[in-house]
Write an enzyme that holds these catalytic residues in place. Structure first.
Site, PDB file in Angstrom:
ATOM      1  N   GLU A  40       0.489  -1.248   0.398  1.00 29.95           N
ATOM      2  CA  GLU A  40       0.120   0.127  -0.208  1.00 29.95           C
ATOM      3  C   GLU A  40       0.783   1.104  -0.396  1.00 29.95           C
ATOM      4  O   GLU A  40       1.836   1.439   0.916  1.00 29.95           O
ATOM      5  CB  GLU A  40      -1.152  -0.028   0.987  1.00 29.95           C
ATOM      6  CG  GLU A  40      -1.951   0.898   1.218  1.00 29.95           C
ATOM      7  CD  GLU A  40      -3.075   1.319   2.523  1.00 29.95           C
ATOM      8  OE1 GLU A  40      -2.761   2.334   3.285  1.00 29.95           O
ATOM      9  OE2 GLU A  40      -2.702   0.648   3.423  1.00 29.95           O
ATOM     10  N   ARG A  44       1.236  10.033   0.892  1.00 32.28           N
ATOM     11  CA  ARG A  44       1.700  11.163   1.701  1.00 32.28           C
ATOM     12  C   ARG A  44       2.681  11.925   0.896  1.00 32.28           C
ATOM     13  O   ARG A  44       3.223  12.740   2.090  1.00 32.28           O
ATOM     14  CB  ARG A  44       2.249  10.708   3.078  1.00 32.28           C
ATOM     15  CG  ARG A  44       0.967   9.748   3.902  1.00 32.28           C
ATOM     16  CD  ARG A  44       1.226   9.295   4.914  1.00 32.28           C
ATOM     17  NE  ARG A  44       0.608   8.097   5.560  1.00 32.28           N
ATOM     18  CZ  ARG A  44       0.411   7.713   6.652  1.00 32.28           C
ATOM     19  NH1 ARG A  44       1.896   7.365   7.482  1.00 32.28           N
ATOM     20  NH2 ARG A  44      -0.097   6.895   7.011  1.00 32.28           N
ATOM     21  N   LYS A 127     -11.440  -0.957   6.394  1.00 32.57           N
ATOM     22  CA  LYS A 127     -10.201  -0.381   7.250  1.00 32.57           C
ATOM     23  C   LYS A 127     -10.602  -0.397   8.582  1.00 32.57           C
ATOM     24  O   LYS A 127     -11.192  -0.298   8.920  1.00 32.57           O
ATOM     25  CB  LYS A 127      -9.113   0.684   6.451  1.00 32.57           C
ATOM     26  CG  LYS A 127      -7.658   1.010   7.116  1.00 32.57           C
ATOM     27  CD  LYS A 127      -7.634   2.132   6.497  1.00 32.57           C
ATOM     28  CE  LYS A 127      -6.125   1.891   7.333  1.00 32.57           C
ATOM     29  NZ  LYS A 127      -5.429   3.095   6.547  1.00 32.57           N
TER      30      LYS A 127
END
Length: 209
Positions: A40, A44, A127
């Site tokens: 993943e 960011r 999640k």
């Protein structure tokens, strides 16, 4: 609604933050050789799209985009070859855009209300974030009791010695974490050590419930 999920074969998802897209190829090789062919890539950093594209082009990794906050980022992730999208929270706009283009999505949830909203949007795998800070295994047991058909990917604060407790829970599809891709090793290009941490993680996986 539970059905098969793209992450089904992968019980641990390395959560990667890359500041230099040029290191993505070496990182991908380390993940694959260590037995964790999934990543993943978090959105960011400015390097994330190029890093995602490089990893996706390898062909031997299942690569997704993390920290996706907007529908525009969903489109960027799709164009870069992402196979799934992960969001820290539950955005109806992000979920709907993923559904429009057929992209599996893991919206972030930490409360019963958010899980109900996900179900209303047609999402049955979510999640659980931030897992440790939101009550950990105990909280997840409570939530799964109320939502027996929901599958969870807990992420946030999980370490090598705590992952198994989550994976022992039947509703847990996989766990996400960065203990096998620590920022210092990634930044310093210590790929053999990353591969070794991946292999150690695989060796410690409990049997599937």
């Amino acid at each position: 609604m539970t059905g098969a999920h793209v992450l089904e074969p992968h019980r641990v998802v390395p959560v990667v933050v890359l500041h230099d897209a040029g290191s993505a190829g070496d990182l991908g090789a380390a993940l694959a050789s260590g037995g964790l062919p999934v990543a993943e890539v978090t959105f960011r950093t400015a390097a994330a799209p190029d890093a995602l594209r490089t990893l996706a082009e390898r062909g031997d990794l299942l690569v997704g985009a993390g920290t996706v906050l907007t529908p525009d980022q969903v489109d960027i992730a799709h164009d870069c070859g992402a196979r799934f999208v992960v969001s820290p929270g539950l955005s109806a706009d992000v979920v709907r855009r993923c559904q429009e283009i057929g992209m599996p999505v893991l919206p972030g949830t930490s409360t019963a209300t958010e899980i109900m909203r996900a179900l209303e949007l047609g999402v049955g795998t979510v999640k659980f974030f931030p897992a440790e800070q939101c009550g950990g295994v105990g909280m997840l047991k409570a939530l799964s009791a109320a939502f027996p058909d929901v599958r969870f990917v807990p992420t946030g604060g999980i370490a090598a010695d705590s992952a198994a407790a989550y994976l022992d829970l039947p509703p847990v599809l996989a766990v996400g974490g960065s203990w096998m891709v620590p920022p210092d090793l990634v930044r310093q290009g210590r790929w053999d050590e990353v591969a070794a941490l991946c292999a150690e993680t695989v060796a410690r996986l409990p049997p599937s419930p």
